[in-house]
Scaffold this active site. Structure first.
Site, short mmCIF file in Angstrom:
data_model
loop_
_atom_site.label_atom_id
_atom_site.label_comp_id
_atom_site.label_asym_id
_atom_site.label_seq_id
_atom_site.Cartn_x
_atom_site.Cartn_y
_atom_site.Cartn_z
N SER A 285 0.79 -1.22 0.00
CA SER A 285 0.00 0.00 0.00
C SER A 285 0.83 1.28 0.00
CB SER A 285 -0.94 0.01 1.21
OG SER A 285 -0.20 -0.03 2.41
N LYS B 33 -6.65 3.69 8.38
CA LYS B 33 -5.71 4.65 7.81
C LYS B 33 -6.28 6.07 7.83
CE LYS B 33 -3.54 1.21 4.80
NZ LYS B 33 -3.34 0.73 3.43
#
Length: 811
Positions: free
Chosen positions: A704, A747
C-alpha cells in the site's frame, strides 16, 4: 505307511474321522520329479519340523487325498498374497518344503486337517497342467551340512542363544530343551530354531530360501538376538511388577490393620459415615443428567469401600466435589428488554454505533428465539477500544453473570479440555472452571485474546475450541477430567481478538466478526469526560469537586501525549494528573484544583508527540503514506535522496520483500514517465537513489506504500515539494494504475489523528468510505486516484522556480 480309518458310528468315542492311506486304486500317475503342491497362508514349514495344517480349498483337499492314497509326499509352499483363492505360479514362493503326511483328519463340521513332517527343501521349476490340483515339477535342494570353524562358531552361538531363550520362556518343556542340547547338525538346528521363532511368515520364508548354511545361520542369529533382548526386558519388567505388587499387598495389609485399630478405638468411623451421607445427599440435589448421576454414584461406592489413608481417596473426593458444584440445572431464560439494552450500551460506551446496532440485533434474535443457536460474536479491534467492556455490557443487558477466560499464551490443549484424572493434581479445563465460578450455564463467557492462542507439543488449543464454539457440538462437550458430557449450548460465548491473521480458518468460520475501529479525537474527548476522569478520580481517592480538567487540557493530552487507536494510554495520563493532585491535596497544599493546558508540561513533562509533517515534508523527495498496524492505522514517511553513482537503488528501514518490490516498481514507473515529468532520462544512469522509511527498528511490509514511494521519487527528480497536508495510500502498477488496498478506515482515522487534512485514496476504495466515521468525512478532503498522473497532479506542488537540471557529468 498305513493309517486306519475310524468311523464314529462304530467307535462312538471320537467326533473325528481318519482317512486311510492306501496306495491302491484311484491314484493318478505323476512324474518322478513332480510334487502335489499345497499352498498355505501365513506359515512356513521347515525340514525336520512337524506341523498341523488346516486345508480348505477343494484343489488342496483333492491333492492331499491323492497324495495320501498314493503314499506320496506333498509340497508345502507359502502363498505370497493370502487374499487370493486360486493362486498361480506368480502368486507362490518358489522355494518350499517337501513333506510327508503323517495323519489326515476330517472333523464333523467338514474341516480337513493334516499333520505333516518336513523332509527337504525344493525349488518350483514349473506348474504342470492336466490335474485337478496343483502339481509342479520341482528341483530338490540338497542341504549338505557344511563344516569349518565359521560354521562351528555360529553353531555353538546359536545353540547357546536358543537355550537362553528357552530358559527365559517359562512354558518351554524339558523335552524341547533336551532336543536342542542333543542336536548335532548346524543345518537342523537352524531350521528348528527358525520354525519355532515367533516371527512373520515372510521373514521365515527368507530363512527357508537361504540355501547357503552360513547366511542362514547369520539370519537366524540376528532374529534370535532381537527376540532374546525382548525376553530379557520382559523378564525385568515382570520382576519389577512383582516387587511393586508385593509392596502394594504389604501396604494393603497395613492399612487393613490400621482400620481395625481405628475401629477398636472408635475413631474416624462416625465422621466418615456422616461425610458420605452428606455427599450422597449433595449428589441427589445436584440435578445431574442420568449418565452423570450414574458416574457419580459409581465413584461414591468406590469411595465408601476405600480407606481414608488411600492415595486415591482424595482424588475421588475432589472429583465428586467438582461434579456436585457444577451447574447442571438448566437455566431460566431471562426476559430481554431491547430498550434497556440500548440504554445500557449507550451508558457504558460512547460511539461505536455500528457495533451497538449489531449487538441489539443479536439480542433481538435471542429474545424472539431463546432456544435458537445464535452466532458467536468475535470483537476484533486495536487494544483499548472497549472489546472486553462490551461483553460486560451485553451481560448487564441480558441480566446474566459475566465470566472471562483469558486465552493469551495458552498452548496446551488441556487448558481447554482439562487433564485426565490419572495425573496428580489434575483439574478441569478453563471452560468448566469458569462455569463453576459463574454458578450457572446461562452466563456470558468471554474468551479473551483468542488470537494469542498458540500450538505446542501438548496439542493445539484452537482445535479444542472448535467443539466449544460450535453450537451443533457443544451440547455434549466432554472435559477430560469430568469424562462425562456437559451441555454448553446455553452459554453465550463472546470472543475478542486484535487481529484475525493468527486465528485458524475453521475457528474463524464459527464466529461472526464485528470490527471495532479506533476512536477519533472528539470521541476520545467525550469518552474522557464521561468515563475516564470519573473512574480515575475514584481510583485515586479524589472527589469530583476536588479536581477539574478542562477540555483544552484533555485535547492536549490526546494530541501531545498519546498516539493510539484506543484510550488506555489516555486513561493512564489522566491517572498521572490525578495522582499529582492527590499528593498535593494529601499534603494540605490544595483543597481543589483545575488543570488547564498550560499545566500539563509541569505534570506530564514535555510533549511526547509533535507534528512531524512540516519537518518531514518541507523538502522534495518526502511523501506521507498511510499504514495499517494491528493496533490501528498510522502515518508512514517515505524519504528519497539521490547522489552521484551508477544508477543503483538503495532501500533501508527494515522493509519486507513486498515493500522492496513496490519501491522498484515506483522507480521504474518514474523512469518510464521521465519525459512527461520533465526529467532528463540520462540522469538515472549516473544517479544512485536511496529510499528510506524512518522507524527502522520496526519491520514494514505490504504493497500500500506504492503511491507514496512513486510520489516521493517523482518529487525528488522534479525538485518539487509534496503538499504537506496530504497523505496517501494505494498500490502502484508498472502501467501507472492505482490499485485498491485494505484497512481504509484505520488509515483515515490515523491521518485525522496526525493532523492531515487531505487524503488520497484509490478510486476503487471509494466504497470503503461508508465505514469511515462521519466526523472524519467532515474534517478530511478525499481525493480518489485512477492512475499515477492523478497522483502527481494532486500531490506535488506546482512548479515555482524549478532548479536547473543536473547534467550527467555533474551528477
Amino acid at each position: 505307511m498305513q493309517l486306519e480309518k475310524t468311523h464314529p458310528q462304530a467307535q462312538g468315542e471320537t467326533a473325528a474321522t481318519t482317512t486311510a492311506i492306501d496306495g491302491a486304486s484311484g491314484a493318478l500317475a505323476l512324474p518322478d520329479d513332480a510334487l502335489i503342491i499345497v499352498p498355505v497362508r501365513n506359515m512356513v514349514l521347515f525340514p525336520g519340523m512337524i506341523l498341523p495344517i488346516t486345508i480348505g480349498r477343494d484343489s488342496s483337499i483333492a491333492g492331499t487325498q491323492q497324495a495320501v492314497k498314493a503314499e506320496r509326499p506333498i509340497g508345502i509352499v507359502l502363498q505370497r498374497n493370502p487374499e487370493i483363492d486360486r493362486p498361480g505360479l506368480e502368486d507362490l514362493s518358489l522355494v518350499g518344503t517337501r513333506a510327508n503326511v503323517l495323519r489326515y483328519v476330517t472333523t464333523p463340521d467338514g474341516t480337513h486337517h493334516i499333520i505333516c513332517q518336513g523332509q527337504q527343501r525344493f525349488r518350483v521349476v514349473e506348474l504342470l497342467e492336466g490335474y485337478p490340483f496343483l502339481v509342479a515339477r520341482v528341483a530338490r535342494i540338497e542341504d549338505a551340512d557344511a563344516t569349518g570353524t565359521e560354521i562351528e562358531a555360529r553353531f555353538m552361538q546359536l545353540k547357546e542363544r536358543a537355550l537362553e531363550v528357552l530358559q527365559l520362556t517359562l512354558l518351554a518343556s524339558q523335552e524341547l530343551v533336551g532336543a536342542v542340547q542333543n542336536i548335532g547338525s548346524a543345518a537342523a538346528l537352524a531350521d528348528m530354531v527358525a520354525g519355532l521363532m515367533d516371527i512373520k511368515a515372510p521373514e521365515k520364508q527368507k530363512l527357508l530360501e537361504a540355501v547357503d548354511l552360513q547366511k542362514r545361520l547369520d539370519g537366524v542369529l540376528e532374529l534370535l538376538a532381537q527376540r532374546l533382548e525382548v525376553l530379557r526386558l520382559s523378564r525385568q519388567i515382570d520382576e519389577r511388577t512383582k516387587a511393586s505388587m508385593d509392596e502394594r499387598q504389604r501396604e494393603y495389609l497395613l492399612r487393613e490393620q490400621l482400620k481395625s485399630i481405628q475401629k477398636e478405638l472408635g475413631e474416624g468411623e462416625d465422621g466418615n459415615t456422616a461425610d458420605l451421607a452428606e455427599l450422597r445427599q449433595a449428589i441427589a440435589d445436584a440435578q445431574m443428567p442420568e449418565e452423570v448421576h450414574k458416574q457419580a454414584a459409581k465413584e461414591l461406592k468406590r469411595l465408601e469401600r476405600m480407606s481414608d489413608a488411600s492415595a486415591e481417596q482424595s482424588m475421588i473426593r475432589t472429583y465428586l466435589d467438582w461434579l456436585i458444584e457444577l451447574p447442571w440445572k438448566a437455566p431460566e431464560a431471562p426476559a430481554i428488554d431491547i430498550a434497556e439494552a440500548r440504554r445500557i450500551l449507550g451508558e457504558d460506551h460512547f460511539g461505536l454505533e455500528m457495533v451497538k446496532k449489531r449487538i441489539l440485533e443479536f439480542l433481538a434474535v435471542r429474545k424472539l428465539k431463546p432456544d435458537g443457536h445464535g452466532p458467536i460474536l468475535c470483537f476484533v479491534g486495536p487494544p483499548g477500544v472497549g472489546k472486553t467492556s462490551l461483553g460486560q455490557s451485553i451481560a448487564r443487558a441480558l441480566a446474566r453473570k459475566f465470566v472471562r477466560v483469558s486465552l493469551g499464551g495458552v498452548h496446551d490443549e488441556a487448558e481447554i479440555r482439562g487433564h485426565r484424572r490419572t495425573y496428580i493434581g489434575a483439574l478441569p479445563g478453563n471452560i468448566i472452571q469458569a462455569l463453576k465460578k459463574a454458578g450457572t450455564r446461562g452466563c456470558v463467557m468471554m474468551l479473551d485474546e483468542i488470537d494469542k492462542v498458540g500450538a505446542g507439543i501438548h496439542g493445539d488449543p484452537s482445535s479444542a475450541l472448535l467443539e466449544v464454539l460450535d453450537p451443533e457440538q457443544n451440547a455434549t462437550f466432554r472435559d477430560n477430567y469430568l469424562a462425562v458430557p456437559f451441555d454448553l449450548s446455553r452459554v453465550l460465548f463472546i470472543t475478542t481478538a486484535n487481529v484475525l491473521d493468527t486465528v485458524p480458518g475453521p475457528l474463524r468460520d464459527r464466529m461472526e466478526i464485528v470490527h471495532l475501529p479506533g476512536y477519533t479525537q472528539e470521541e476520545k474527548l467525550e469518552i474522557a469526560r464521561r468515563y475516564l476522569i470519573r473512574r480515575q478520580l475514584a481510583d485515586n481517592g479524589l472527589k469530583p469537586e476536588q479536581l477539574e480538567i478542562s477540555d483544552a487540557a484533555l485535547s492536549a493530552i490526546i494530541r501531545d501525549y498519546t498516539r493510539e487507536a484506543g484510550v488506555r494510554s489516555l486513561e493512564r495520563q489522566i491517572g498521572a494528573v490525578c495522582r499529582r493532585i492527590a499528593v498535593k491535596i494529601a499534603e494540605g497544599e490544595l483543597s481543589r484544583a483545575r488543570i488547564d493546558e498550560s499545566d500539563l508540561a509541569d505534570i506530564l513533562g514535555p510533549a511526547k508527540f509533535e507534528n512531524e509533517l512540516a519537518l518531514r515534508t518541507g523538502m522534495p523527495g518526502v511523501a506521507t503514506g498511510l499504514a495499517w498496524t494491528p493496533v490501528g492505522g498510522d502515518i508512514l514517511f517515505i524519504e528519497a535522496s539521490k547522489h552521484a553513482g551508477g544508477g543503483k537503488l538503495i532501500l533501508t528501514g527494515q522493509l519486507g520483500d513486498v515493500m522492496k518490490e513496490s519501491a522498484q516498481a515506483a522507480l521504474t514507473l518514474v523512469k518510464s514517465r521521465a519525459a512527461s515529468l520533465g526529467i532528463d532520462a540520462a540522469r538515472f544512469e549516473h544517479t544512485d537513489v536511496h529510499v528510506h522509511v524512518p522507524a527502522g527498528a520496526i519491520p514494514k511490509d505490504g504493497p500500500s506504500a506504492g503511491v507514496a514511494m512513486f510520489i516521493a521519487l517523482a518529487s525528488l527528480f522534479t525538485d518539487r515539494k509534496v503538499r504537506t497536508d496530504t497523505a496517501m495510500t494505494g498500490e502502484i502498477s508498472l502501467r501507472g494504475l492505482v490499485l485498491p488496498v485494505g484497512g481504509i478506515k484505520e488509515k483515515v482515522l490515523a491521518a485525522m489523528r496526525a493532523g492531515i487534512s487531505r487524503v488520497m485514496l484509490p478510486a476503487r476504495n471509494r466504497k470503503d468510505l461508508e465505514e469511515v466515521p462521519a466526523e472524519a468525512k467532515q474534517k478530511l478532503e478525499f481525493v480518489f486516484l485512477e492512475d499515477a498522473d492523478d497522483a502527481v497532479r494532486m500531490a506535488i506542488e506546482p512548479a515555482g522556480e524549478i532548479a536547473p537540471p543536473i547534467s550527467p557529468a555533474a551528477a
